[in-house]
Write a protein that holds these residues in place. Structure first.
Motif, PDB file in Angstrom:
ATOM      1  N   GLU A  56      -6.421   2.683   3.817  1.00  0.00           N
ATOM      2  CA  GLU A  56      -6.039   1.939   2.610  1.00  0.00           C
ATOM      3  C   GLU A  56      -5.765   0.453   2.842  1.00  0.00           C
ATOM      4  O   GLU A  56      -6.228  -0.384   2.046  1.00  0.00           O
ATOM      5  N   PRO A  57      -5.025   0.047   3.879  1.00  0.00           N
ATOM      6  CA  PRO A  57      -4.751  -1.391   4.029  1.00  0.00           C
ATOM      7  C   PRO A  57      -6.015  -2.244   4.150  1.00  0.00           C
ATOM      8  O   PRO A  57      -6.133  -3.293   3.507  1.00  0.00           O
ATOM      9  N   ALA A 107      -7.701   2.756  11.430  1.00  0.00           N
ATOM     10  CA  ALA A 107      -7.670   2.370  10.010  1.00  0.00           C
ATOM     11  C   ALA A 107      -8.909   1.580   9.640  1.00  0.00           C
ATOM     12  O   ALA A 107      -9.533   1.817   8.591  1.00  0.00           O
ATOM     13  N   ASN A 135      -0.260   4.048   1.678  1.00  0.00           N
ATOM     14  CA  ASN A 135      -0.491   4.577   3.025  1.00  0.00           C
ATOM     15  C   ASN A 135      -0.763   3.435   3.992  1.00  0.00           C
ATOM     16  O   ASN A 135      -1.637   2.604   3.753  1.00  0.00           O
ATOM     17  N   THR A 136      -0.020   3.390   5.090  1.00  0.00           N
ATOM     18  CA  THR A 136      -0.213   2.347   6.089  1.00  0.00           C
ATOM     19  C   THR A 136      -1.156   2.828   7.187  1.00  0.00           C
ATOM     20  O   THR A 136      -1.585   3.992   7.197  1.00  0.00           O
ATOM     21  N   LYS A 137      -1.510   1.935   8.103  1.00  0.00           N
ATOM     22  CA  LYS A 137      -2.363   2.307   9.238  1.00  0.00           C
ATOM     23  C   LYS A 137      -1.743   3.503   9.968  1.00  0.00           C
ATOM     24  O   LYS A 137      -0.525   3.578  10.087  1.00  0.00           O
ATOM     25  N   ALA A 149     -12.054   2.737   7.174  1.00  0.00           N
ATOM     26  CA  ALA A 149     -12.369   1.955   5.984  1.00  0.00           C
ATOM     27  C   ALA A 149     -13.836   1.546   5.950  1.00  0.00           C
ATOM     28  O   ALA A 149     -14.325   1.061   4.934  1.00  0.00           O
ATOM     29  N   ALA A 174      -9.115  -1.318   3.285  1.00  0.00           N
ATOM     30  CA  ALA A 174      -9.896  -1.181   2.055  1.00  0.00           C
ATOM     31  C   ALA A 174      -9.329  -2.080   0.967  1.00  0.00           C
ATOM     32  O   ALA A 174     -10.075  -2.713   0.204  1.00  0.00           O
ATOM     33  N   ALA A 175      -7.998  -2.171   0.894  1.00  0.00           N
ATOM     34  CA  ALA A 175      -7.347  -3.023  -0.111  1.00  0.00           C
ATOM     35  C   ALA A 175      -7.641  -4.494   0.146  1.00  0.00           C
ATOM     36  O   ALA A 175      -7.868  -5.268  -0.795  1.00  0.00           O
ATOM     37  N   HIS A 181      -4.190   4.990   8.163  1.00  0.00           N
ATOM     38  CA  HIS A 181      -4.943   5.267   6.934  1.00  0.00           C
ATOM     39  C   HIS A 181      -5.819   4.057   6.609  1.00  0.00           C
ATOM     40  O   HIS A 181      -5.422   2.911   6.857  1.00  0.00           O
ATOM     41  N   VAL A 207       0.837  -1.197   0.000  1.00  0.00           N
ATOM     42  CA  VAL A 207       0.000   0.000   0.000  1.00  0.00           C
ATOM     43  C   VAL A 207       0.873   1.248   0.000  1.00  0.00           C
ATOM     44  O   VAL A 207       2.045   1.205   0.379  1.00  0.00           O
TER      45      VAL A 207
END
Length: 249
Positions: free
Chosen positions: A160-161, A188, A154-156, A192, A163-164, A158, A152
């Motif tokens: 993104e992890p 995170a 952006n890491t926690k 999400a 959501a991905a 955020h 990713v």
């Protein structure tokens, strides 16, 4: 598995049944948090400083890069962050290879989810090489998707992890239940749009956002998730361990 009438009794905010489970690794499934904590303390002391609880606690749930930047800033180090990063990683890998084990209830949770064919993803702020090192001593084949810091931008904390991970499994984040132990991880997961279970001994003021808080994973199984969040029935034939393949995003 809950009956249809039982699922109707689930509170409205949790009414959408769970279709996937997303798990943090460090401190949630494996007892790596103490190994990481000792790594940070030893690294600080090796540089001639006293490891304050404030700085050590700030490294909880942080990535390797975030921790190196933290120490460089907080200790006003002359060494560049990449030098500090290398020193941290050398110590961390040595500990991870020998001083980790499943936390109480973790294996039982994963086995119970696998038994009813609920997709599981591993979502960690550790780099993939750390996960690969851990996998040499711990069977991680139950995870259909593994999201690491390398996967990713952006890491926690955020979103993104998580959501991905949900996207890789093809599941709406709102139908995912996340197991986390740290503030960055919890934030995170919430950002999400996932439902969250905080696994943490004691209390923390920031834990109020979690949908559930447990002291450990002991007794937490697929049936426990079904009772609290609802659990989708399998829509396809069960896959045997020999046919499952861990997917990367």
């Amino acid at each position: 598995m809950l009956s249809r009438s039982q699922q109707n009794d689930v509170p409205e905010t949790l009414a959408r049944s769970t279709a996937a489970v997303l798990c943090d690794l460090d401190g949630t499934l494996l007892n790596t948090e103490e190994a990481w904590r000792q790594t940070v303390i030893e690294s600080i002391e090796a540089m001639g400083f006293v490891a304050s609880e404030r700085v050590v606690s700030a490294a909880e749930g942080a990535t390797l890069e975030q921790t190196a930047a933290l120490l460089t800033r907080e200790l006003s180090l002359v060494d560049a962050a990449d030098v500090v990063l290398h020193a941290l990683e050398t110590r961390a890998l040595a500990r991870l290879r020998t001083n980790t084990g499943w936390l109480p209830g973790a294996r039982e949770l994963l086995v119970s989810l696998d038994h009813v064919d609920v997709p599981i993803a591993l979502v960690t702020s550790s780099p993939r090489r750390w996960v690969d090192a851990i996998a040499k001593n711990h069977d991680l084949s139950v995870f259909e998707v593994v999201i690491t810091a390398d996967d990713v931008v952006n890491t926690k904390p955020h979103p993104e992890p998580y959501a991905a991970a949900a996207a890789a499994l093809g599941v709406d984040p709102e139908r995912c239940v996340v197991f986390e132990d740290s503030r960055p991880g919890l934030n995170a997961a919430l950002a999400a749009g996932c439902r969250t279970v905080l696994v943490r001994t004691g209390t923390a003021p920031w834990s109020e956002g979690a949908d559930a808080v447990v002291q450990s994973l002991t007794g937490v199984t697929a049936a426990w998730i079904a009772e609290r969040f609802g659990l989708s029935a399998p829509t396809s034939a069960r896959r045997s361990p020999s046919t499952r393949r861990t997917r990367r995003p």
